[in-house]
Scaffold this motif. Structure first.
Motif, mmCIF file in Angstrom:
data_model
loop_
_atom_site.group_PDB
_atom_site.id
_atom_site.type_symbol
_atom_site.label_atom_id
_atom_site.label_comp_id
_atom_site.label_asym_id
_atom_site.label_seq_id
_atom_site.Cartn_x
_atom_site.Cartn_y
_atom_site.Cartn_z
ATOM 1 N N SER A 1 56.039 0.177 13.944
ATOM 2 C CA SER A 1 56.277 0.275 12.789
ATOM 3 C C SER A 1 56.401 1.875 12.871
ATOM 4 O O SER A 1 55.953 2.420 11.607
ATOM 5 N N LYS A 2 54.127 1.856 12.642
ATOM 6 C CA LYS A 2 53.863 3.415 12.470
ATOM 7 C C LYS A 2 54.059 4.373 13.136
ATOM 8 O O LYS A 2 53.802 5.113 12.357
ATOM 9 N N ASN A 3 53.934 4.074 14.561
ATOM 10 C CA ASN A 3 53.792 4.768 15.897
ATOM 11 C C ASN A 3 55.447 5.463 15.612
ATOM 12 O O ASN A 3 55.604 6.674 16.073
ATOM 13 N N SER B 1 63.013 -2.324 23.192
ATOM 14 C CA SER B 1 64.146 -1.262 21.963
ATOM 15 C C SER B 1 64.191 0.622 22.681
ATOM 16 O O SER B 1 63.339 0.860 23.897
ATOM 17 N N PRO C 1 58.642 4.411 13.471
ATOM 18 C CA PRO C 1 59.056 4.717 12.215
ATOM 19 C C PRO C 1 61.137 4.969 12.801
ATOM 20 O O PRO C 1 61.207 3.977 12.411
ATOM 21 N N LYS C 2 61.233 5.338 13.855
ATOM 22 C CA LYS C 2 62.641 5.908 13.510
ATOM 23 C C LYS C 2 63.063 4.797 14.578
ATOM 24 O O LYS C 2 64.374 5.247 14.952
ATOM 25 N N GLN D 1 53.645 -5.304 16.192
ATOM 26 C CA GLN D 1 55.131 -5.246 14.831
ATOM 27 C C GLN D 1 54.766 -3.921 14.164
ATOM 28 O O GLN D 1 55.299 -2.840 14.113
ATOM 29 N N SER D 2 53.550 -3.892 13.802
ATOM 30 C CA SER D 2 52.859 -2.868 12.389
ATOM 31 C C SER D 2 52.597 -1.366 13.989
ATOM 32 O O SER D 2 53.000 -0.742 12.844
ATOM 33 N N THR D 3 51.714 -1.187 14.679
ATOM 34 C CA THR D 3 51.175 -0.769 15.363
ATOM 35 C C THR D 3 53.182 0.402 16.248
ATOM 36 O O THR D 3 53.282 1.660 15.729
#
Length: 712
Positions: free
Chosen positions: A577-579, A543, A581-582, A573-575
């Motif tokens: 997405s949570k931390n 990213s 999000p943008k 992927q979960s971590t």
């Protein structure tokens, strides 16, 4: 190169804002200008006074009946631009702006006023120096358009009365500091050709002046007080020109700027502060850094007297009448990397015939006060200089009284003319003015600081050796690497922040080996990629918004089963997405794990305008804490890379018998060539870590980031 003759060597000078009041700066500049025997014409410009200090005054520059070469402006800032326009109409060739109230006051109005000066200079071709300057002094013309007290007085001799071997020019952005070099050098009878202060450098820059004085051969040694460089590309160009012709630049650089807006994203940016960039340029082009005024002036003195016959080695012979002084000087030699060898037998035999039983000819040669009275400084110094194992002589003297040196003047002059080796004098007492003059007239520098004496010897030797090597390799070191158009188009079309998988692809296309990697978007793709690689892998988020993946939980290493890859993929992927999000997520990288190795960081900084600078250091996530890094401008050859690695504090770890150091050097030269060829596009490169494997096993680039220039 701009023609600065009308500015620095004018025949007619107009002072706009002149006053008869010598308690004001407007009056003091007239007093200083007129107290020296300048042969040109001076025209005071004043609406308030018909005559100033015996000279007819004119209401405006347009009223002056002759062509004006130089207009000196000391008027309120708000009137400067309009006055320059009037000067342009009157065909004034150059202007010196002493007025303040421009960009230095950090106001929007000041910035706008300063920008007007640059516009006028470009539009009219008028040479404009300043604003916020303290003026300058041209010693040969006895022209001092300045209010500096350093040249205020009819009894001040601007230059020594005897012919100068070499001449010093001071160019300083700070007025006070500029004239301080002259004020410290004048008691030593040093020959200054110019002291030029440049102030804000809205138009004319310090390096423009250095280049002009090199090309016009009006100075041989340059002392610079540098706050910044307005046009960074000029520094390398002018420094190389000075080094090529053997005209040393001795500089003090003040002020450190922030690492830049990408400090949080790129290790290279955060580690490459402005001073580090300057320092790397200084080292590449032999620019000498001085730590204080006295040291800089003393180093310049060494070049004045012995620039044409510098120390050919680092062996020093010491002559003293004070045993303590001799020992102290020997210690100072050691601290500057100089040697004090026992003199050869022939030289000792020649000297021994003049020494009492309690003297010694070993080195330091302790001649005792009696020997100095009977034989003199000159003869013993000459005998030491004849030693086969001595490159420079330091003569320790008490110069508080001058009669001994005065009596030896002719012999000193003879030794100066016939001895090829430098002889430096250090006085452990404050020198009498006549002592300093005798030594200067006969061709010997006089030091009052023993550390500066030995520092000068070492500096002169190092400069000479470096210059010879630079001239040898200057035409050899070149980047002949040609990259295909497809690669350059790939870079042009890439986003501003080039994340790891794209950066690795670019490096691979450039011929730089990178670790095998596969970009995936799903758990199933991650499992398939792991099977394809067939070895333990690393999983990394990709990213542009998450440059430091490890701290963000975006890196997992040593995954060695397909099941684990799937689980780790879902968890990461979960971590993320949570931390975050943008954050824009390009995907996840499955990368083959590398064999162990020594972690190194390599980087390129191309943000400051100096061109690409290569950084090397010990890598990993703690690099910003250890800051064990070194910098050099590209291009770099193998020898340059070797020398750069030796600058690292932990360089002992790079054992060529243990690690593949040649492979690291090959990577450094390849990155250097790539950075130079793509300098129009790439602003930063960050390779961290690079693993240096065992001897013969190469290197592996594990992670990479690139940042393009914003305009591309």
């Amino acid at each position: 190169m701009a023609d600065l003759s009308a500015f620095l060597s004018p025949k007619t000078v107009a002072v706009i804002g002149a006053s008869p009041d010598t308690t004001s700066l407007r009056g003091r500049i007239m007093k200083v200008l007129l107290c020296h025997d300048f042969k040109g014409k001076v025209f005071p410009i004043s609406r308030s006074h018909p005559e100033i200090m015996g000279l007819k005054a004119f209401p405006t520059i347009s009223d002056v009946p002759e062509q004006v070469d130089l207009a000196v402006l000391i008027i309120p800032a708000i009137y400067v631009a309009d006055t320059l326009e009037e000067c342009a109409k009157h065909r004034v060739k150059s202007a010196l702006i002493l007025s303040s109230g421009f960009a230095e006051d950090s106001s929007e109005d000041g910035d706008l006023l300063q920008k007007k000066l640059l516009d006028i200079s470009k539009r009219t071709n008028m040479v404009i120096s300043g604003p916020n300057s303290e003026g300058y002094a041209n010693m040969a013309l006895k022209l001092c358009p300045t209010f500096s007290p350093a040249v205020d007085g009819e009894n001040i001799e601007l230059m020594p009365s005897w012919p100068a071997k070499k001449r010093i020019a001071v160019i300083a952005q700070s007025g006070g500091m500029g004239f301080s070099f002259y004020d410290r050098g004048r008691p030593k009878n040093l020959p200054f050709s110019y002291v030029i202060t440049t102030g804000n450098e809205a138009c004319l820059e310090s390096l423009d002046i250095v280049e002009y004085l090199i090309d016009s051969d009006e100075a041989d040694i340059f002392l610079m007080f540098m706050e910044d460089v307005k046009t960074p590309s000029k520094l390398s160009y002018v420094a190389e020109k000075a080094l090529s012709v053997g005209k040393p630049i001795i500089v003090t650089k003040i002020g450190h700027s922030d690492a830049g807006i990408r400090a949080a994203a790129s290790h290279t940016a955060s580690l490459a502060g402005s001073y580090q960039i300057y320092k790397s340029i200084f080292e590449r082009y032999g620019i000498i850094e001085g730590s204080d005024i006295e040291e800089i002036v003393d180093i310049a003195a060494g070049f004045v007297y012995f620039g044409d016959r510098p120390p050919s080695g680092k062996r020093v012979g010491i002559f003293t009448a004070s045993g303590g002084g001799g020992g102290w000087m020997a210690d100072s030699c050691a601290s500057n990397g100089l040697e004090v060898p026992i003199l050869d037998n022939t030289t000792r035999a020649n000297i021994d015939q003049y020494l009492p039983s309690y003297g010694t000819s070993q080195n330091p040669v302790d001649g005792t006060a009696g020997v100095i009275n009977q034989i003199g400084y000159a003869r013993i110094s000459e005998m030491i200089a004849e030693a086969s194992n001595v490159d420079t002589v330091v003569t320790i003297a008490s110069t508080r009284v001058s009669h001994k040196l005065v009596s030896e003047k002719e012999k000193l002059l003879e030794v100066s003319r016939t001895t090829n080796k430098p002889i430096m004098f250090w006085s452990y007492t404050l020198p009498h003015q006549e002592s300093a003059q005798v030594l200067a007239e006969t061709g010997f520098p006089l030091f009052t600081d023993l550390r500066n004496c030995t520092k000068t010897i070492a500096t002169m030797h190092d400069y000479t050796i470096y210059r010879d090597k630079f001239l040898e390799k200057r035409n050899v070191l070149s980047n002949d690497k040609q990259y295909p158009d497809e690669l350059l188009n790939l870079i042009k079309n890439a986003p501003e922040n080039i994340v790891e998988y794209k950066a690795m692809s670019i490096l691979f296309e450039a011929g730089i080996k990178t670790q095998k990697s596969i970009l995936v978007q799903s758990e199933d793709e991650a499992i398939l990629a792991t099977k394809t690689i067939g070895k333990a892998v690393a999983l990394k988020v990709q990213s542009p918004d998450i440059p430091h993946k490890s701290q963000a939980g975006g890196v997992v290493l040593n995954i060695d089963s397909h099941t684990d890859v799937g689980q780790q993929f879902k968890s990461m992927q979960s971590t993320i997405s949570k931390n975050f999000p943008k954050a824009i997520i390009d995907g996840f990288l499955i990368q083959e794990m590398s064999e162990p190795g020594l972690e190194i960081i390599l980087g390129i900084n191309n943000r400051e305008g100096f061109g690409p600078i290569l950084m090397v250091g010990f890598g990993g996530i703690h690099v910003e804490k250890t800051r064990d890094v070194a910098f050099a401008p590209v291009p770099l050859g193998e020898d340059d890379c070797n020398q750069l690695l030796k600058k690292l504090k932990g360089s002992v770890l790079l054992d060529a018998d243990k690690y593949d150091v040649p492979a690291l050097i090959d990577l450094m030269t390849s990155l250097s060539n790539f950075a130079e060829s793509t300098s129009d596009y790439i602003g930063e490169i960050d390779l961290n870590p690079v693993l240096v494997h065992s001897k013969g096993q190469g290197v592996t680039v594990i992670d990479a980031l690139m940042f393009k220039h914003q305009q591309h």
